[in-house]
Design an enzyme around this catalytic site. Sequence first.
Site, short mmCIF file in Angstrom:
data_model
loop_
_atom_site.label_atom_id
_atom_site.label_comp_id
_atom_site.label_asym_id
_atom_site.label_seq_id
_atom_site.Cartn_x
_atom_site.Cartn_y
_atom_site.Cartn_z
N HIS A 199 -18.57 12.42 35.57
CA HIS A 199 -17.55 12.97 36.45
C HIS A 199 -16.19 12.43 36.07
O HIS A 199 -16.09 11.40 35.40
CB HIS A 199 -17.86 12.73 37.94
CG HIS A 199 -18.00 11.29 38.33
ND1 HIS A 199 -19.01 10.84 39.14
CD2 HIS A 199 -17.25 10.20 38.06
CE1 HIS A 199 -18.88 9.54 39.34
NE2 HIS A 199 -17.81 9.13 38.69
N HIS A 232 -15.07 18.63 28.29
CA HIS A 232 -14.99 19.28 29.61
C HIS A 232 -14.36 18.34 30.64
O HIS A 232 -13.45 18.72 31.37
CB HIS A 232 -16.39 19.69 30.06
CG HIS A 232 -16.44 20.28 31.43
ND1 HIS A 232 -16.44 21.63 31.67
CD2 HIS A 232 -16.50 19.69 32.65
CE1 HIS A 232 -16.49 21.85 32.97
NE2 HIS A 232 -16.52 20.68 33.59
N GLU A 233 -14.87 17.11 30.70
CA GLU A 233 -14.36 16.17 31.71
C GLU A 233 -12.90 15.81 31.47
O GLU A 233 -12.13 15.62 32.41
CB GLU A 233 -15.24 14.91 31.74
CG GLU A 233 -16.69 15.16 32.13
CD GLU A 233 -16.84 15.82 33.50
OE1 GLU A 233 -15.94 15.68 34.35
OE2 GLU A 233 -17.87 16.48 33.71
N HIS A 236 -10.65 18.15 33.18
CA HIS A 236 -10.39 17.76 34.57
C HIS A 236 -9.37 16.62 34.64
O HIS A 236 -8.47 16.63 35.47
CB HIS A 236 -11.68 17.33 35.26
CG HIS A 236 -12.64 18.44 35.53
ND1 HIS A 236 -12.28 19.63 36.10
CD2 HIS A 236 -13.98 18.54 35.29
CE1 HIS A 236 -13.34 20.41 36.22
NE2 HIS A 236 -14.38 19.77 35.73
N HIS A 242 -12.17 24.48 37.43
CA HIS A 242 -13.14 25.30 36.75
C HIS A 242 -12.62 26.71 36.48
O HIS A 242 -11.76 27.22 37.19
CB HIS A 242 -14.43 25.39 37.56
CG HIS A 242 -15.28 24.18 37.41
ND1 HIS A 242 -16.16 23.75 38.37
CD2 HIS A 242 -15.38 23.29 36.39
CE1 HIS A 242 -16.77 22.66 37.95
NE2 HIS A 242 -16.31 22.35 36.76
N ASP A 310 0.59 4.34 53.21
CA ASP A 310 -0.66 4.04 53.91
C ASP A 310 -0.70 2.59 54.37
O ASP A 310 -1.19 2.28 55.46
CB ASP A 310 -1.86 4.31 53.01
CG ASP A 310 -2.10 5.78 52.76
OD1 ASP A 310 -1.74 6.58 53.63
OD2 ASP A 310 -2.64 6.12 51.70
#
Length: 502
Positions: A199, A232-233, A236, A242, A310
């Site tokens: 991932h 592919h990763e 990302h 996609h 935050d």
Amino acid sequence: MDSKVLYILILSGILNVGYCGVIKDKTEDPNTLIDIDGYLEKYGYMESRPPFETEEEILNSDAYRKTAIRKFQSFAGLDATGILNDATIDAMRKPRCGVKDIQTPEEVAQADRPLNFYAPGYKWPSKTITWRASRPTRKLSEATQRYAFENAFKYWSDVTPLKFEYTYGEPDIDIQFAVRDHGDGRYNAFDGKGGVLAHAYYPTNGDTHFDDEESWVFRKNEGTDIETVAAHEFGHALGLGHSSEPKSLMAPFYQGFNPDFKLHEDDIRGIQSLYGTKDGEITTTHAPTTTSSGNDVTPVSPTVCNMKFDAMTLGPDGFTYVFRNKTVYRLNNTGVVATMLSRHVYPGAPRSPGAAVYMDNTKNTFIFKGRRIWRYTGFQLDADYPITITDSNYPTRIHAAIAFKSTGSTAQQIYLFNDNSFWEFNPNTNSIVPGFPLTISGFWRGIPAGIEAAIQWTDGDIYFFKGDKYRRFDADRRTLTKGYPKDKAPAWLGSVCGSAPK
């Protein structure tokens, strides 16, 4: 058709899904299940189901499911009949990446019309992107892995002005091989051989993780080809989602090793929509099958200048640290001097912490989120942390915290704030001091409800942040300093937002 949650019995195993993970079918157990509704929800074709109390509440109508199946079929290049036929089930069983194919309407204006290439709007601010394999696998030589990663990056640099440089320092894209739960949350845990392969995260995170229990090979089909998965990763990691073009590298399904592989025109249009051509020109397409997501790419400077804080704390190195989502910004007196992943500075730190404080007498930093606390000595997470607080008086929603020190004193007290109240926290017993909570309005006069961050800074004054404003509070007089609130970005983030004195 039964309108309850639908499961289909298959012979080659359960389909495992994980965040942005390339997936293969399990084959060990010949009698396992695919959760069809779960699959359609996971990849954005149906809305996620809330927690249920009755059987009636878990029903998904046949019409609703048929619409979702039709959307999936359209995306996968099948006849969009809405009927769950063998071809559709086979498509769902294909090895694939676990990121959503369709975003929700709130995420993308055209959610019910899958795009070909899809660029969610994230990109790197620099055309030179550094990378490092900080934790390689032992199943291939490090030289082979480096060569594979260089090849994978080259697919993208051949069609854009991007340059990828190996670094021995802190990289933009950190490549790691890991197993099982590896710090990305339990839903992103790897699941052993044959499950989630890898991932990756969008910019400006970019970290790319591979499951080290897989059979990694180089340019072979007798295993999982590391170069193909990495290419592919890395798509990302550069900002691409996609594609609904089945021949595209960025299609959700793993396609195995192809010795003649080249980027599809759809991949090229997608990456060039973010970074431009090799000559640097940003390209668009007017082809009827390709549309933009409707999300403009926000320049880095405005994003930083408009961001919510935050949490905020001094650090053991004398810098000020501001947390936002997964990122931490290092500040000096003039503004931002570095931007890093928070877990690279504070290992194991949670995303979007509620508050943080630094105790200069003990050299401990405390990070608070919900009922959990992370404690660091220097920048090292202490043993047995994070811990979960069971004290019933402990606030479950913490919005800000300060380590308060009176003038002339060396003792510090930790105060935790939520919307309207504050508590004193005892770091020695990890419990709330008796007598709290007290109201913010009664003690911190002039400070509004709902503050988002706070810090007692190096000048001894306390600064409270809410929205795009901040207030300066005189700790000795317990009064708001005249002339405040002021705009926080110019004063705290520096010249990138237009410098201004605090």
